[in-house]
Design an enzyme around this catalytic site. Structure first.
Site, PDB file in Angstrom:
ATOM      1  N   ARG A  69       0.861  -1.297   0.005  1.00 18.56           N
ATOM      2  CA  ARG A  69      -0.107   0.023   0.069  1.00 18.56           C
ATOM      3  C   ARG A  69       0.982   1.251   0.040  1.00 18.56           C
ATOM      4  NH1 ARG A  69      -3.413  -3.798   2.785  1.00 18.56           N
ATOM      5  NH2 ARG A  69      -2.355  -3.445   4.563  1.00 18.56           N
ATOM      6  N   GLU A 106       4.342 -10.737  15.428  1.00 17.10           N
ATOM      7  CA  GLU A 106       3.610 -11.383  16.534  1.00 17.10           C
ATOM      8  C   GLU A 106       4.266 -12.819  16.813  1.00 17.10           C
ATOM      9  OE1 GLU A 106      -0.463 -11.785  18.693  1.00 17.10           O
ATOM     10  OE2 GLU A 106      -0.924 -11.343  16.544  1.00 17.10           O
TER      11      GLU A 106
END
Lengths: 182, 249
Positions: A69, A106
């Site tokens: 993006r 994570e």
């Protein structure tokens, strides 16, 4: 050192065009979808203009955009301020010789890559992505640019999730965002 | 072994009925890329406007045997990387063009000059390099930008179109509601090879009633005949490059 320009009348139009998609990519995440903003030519143009007005005439010669993006917002900014555009990509996408920077997720880790020779020592750079969450990816991006000898002027994102404190992971460099999401 | 692509010598022609000019329009760009170790491969230049819908007199404006002077700079800014992603492929790397501020701007200008005032309300860009060229074009012509993405990237409700690869298949996706029936669209990618991805993009847009005006790419590998996989949709490219078709699918 940050600026959230909520005084500019264009910001409101931009904010309302961002769509929040709950539970994507997994339960509990409120995903900030900028594709709806891209469907509004005025809001998209205003977004780019706000960044261009800030960075024009600041002797920035590199705009680095983070896949994918960052590829949408970086190039229009680069073109308008007369800078080159450097794509920072996931592993194995860039065809030439690259430098890599690993960063933690994570669960596990990922890597960001940049072409050798894209950036020269001493160049002033802007790093662009649509959103800053934890700041892990932006931090990796900054590492790549600094390893190549460039000076990061600022990181620029449309959206910040301030509670994730990504701002604190930017090597002391400033962050500029248009919209915060709490 | 590095195979050097043969020069593609094909005279410039337009979609009008006049015969092609006798002289070749092949130009060798200087090997003057940004760094000495970058490889420069001679490629021919052709501003190919195979748009059967344009009235002949409009095409004649560009069909005067003279290539736009900006094309030389654009072609020479594209770097060829041999054997990427696999042996035998000569990869056309546009990242070096993005480092050349003038060449990047000229690239966008050439597309914008062609597509402004054509009633195009949608520019669809194919992930990921189509995301680099599509948005500047969309912004300049006042159209919306619609990203066409690999599976599971778009967060909202999507429609998908499957297409074949050499081994297996892949899918591209678009958000439901991004486009409306009756809109006129441009599809943008950096390069057309076999045309499989562009063909899938056309199908995706047509399924929701959009009129695809044209496909626009910086580069074409004409020997792979991607142009023939676009149905009746025209293709516009700035630069062509010759390849060994055996290694591509």
């Amino acid at each position: 050192m940050s600026a959230v320009k909520d005084e500019d009348p264009r910001i409101d139009g931009i904010k309302t065009k961002i769509r929040v998609v709950p539970n994507f990519p997994k339960p509990g995440i409120m995903f900030q979808d900028i594709t709806t903003l891209l469907l509004d030519p005025k809001a998209f143009k205003d977004t780019v203009d706000l960044f261009v007005e800030r960075y024009k005439g600041k002797n920035i010669s590199v705009v680095a955009g983070i896949e994918a993006r960052g590829f949408i917002f970086g190039p229009p900014i680069a073109l308008a301020i007369g800078a080159k555009f450097v794509p920072l990509r996931k592993p194995k996408k860039l065809p030439g010789e690259v430098i890599s920077e690993e960063y933690t997720l994570e669960y596990g880790s990922d890597r960001l890559e940049m072409h050798v020779g894209a950036v020269n020592k001493g160049e002033r750079a802007l790093v662009v992505d649509d959103l800053i969450a934890t700041g892990g990816t932006l931090c990796a991006a900054m590492n790549l640019l600094e390893r190549a000898g460039s000076e990061i002027v600022e990181c620029a994102c449309l959206i910040e999730l301030p509670e994730l404190k990504g701002r604190d992971r930017l090597h002391g460099k400033p962050l500029y965002v248009l919209v915060e999401y709490h | 072994m590095i195979r050097t692509p043969s020069l593609l010598r094909r005279p410039f022609f337009s979609s009008s009925s006049s015969p092609p000019p006798p002289s070749s329009s092949c130009i060798l760009p200087p090997p003057s890329l940004l760094r000495p170790h970058l490889i420069s491969t001679p490629i021919s230049l052709r501003c190919s406007a195979a748009d059967s819908r344009s009235p002949p007199n409009r095409e004649m404006a560009t069909a005067d045997n003279q290539q736009d002077p900006r094309l030389a700079g654009i072609a020479s800014a594209i770097r060829v990387i041999p054997d990427f992603p696999k042996a035998g492929i000569m990869f056309q790397d546009i990242t070096t063009l993005l480092l050349d501020v003038k060449a990047f701007r000229d690239t966008i200008d050439l597309f914008v000059d062609r597509y402004k005032d054509k009633g195009i309300s949608v520019v669809a860009g194919i992930e990921a390099r189509g995301f680099i060229f599509g948005p500047p074009i969309a912004l300049a012509i006042g159209a919306k930008f619609v990203p066409l993405r690999k599976p599971k990237k778009l967060p909202g409700e999507v429609i998908s179109e499957e297409y074949s690869l050499e081994y297996g298949t892949d899918k591209i996706e678009m958000h439901v509601g991004a486009v409306q029936a009756g809109e006129r669209a441009l599809i943008v990618d950096d390069l057309i090879a076999t045309g499989g991805t562009l063909n899938a993009a056309i199908r995706l847009l047509e399924r929701v009633g959009v009129e695809v005006h044209e496909c626009a790419c910086l580069m074409e590998l004409p020997e792979l005949k991607g142009r023939d996989r676009l149905g009746d949709k025209p293709l516009f490219v700035l630069v062509q490059s010759s390849v060994d078709a055996h290694d591509y699918h």
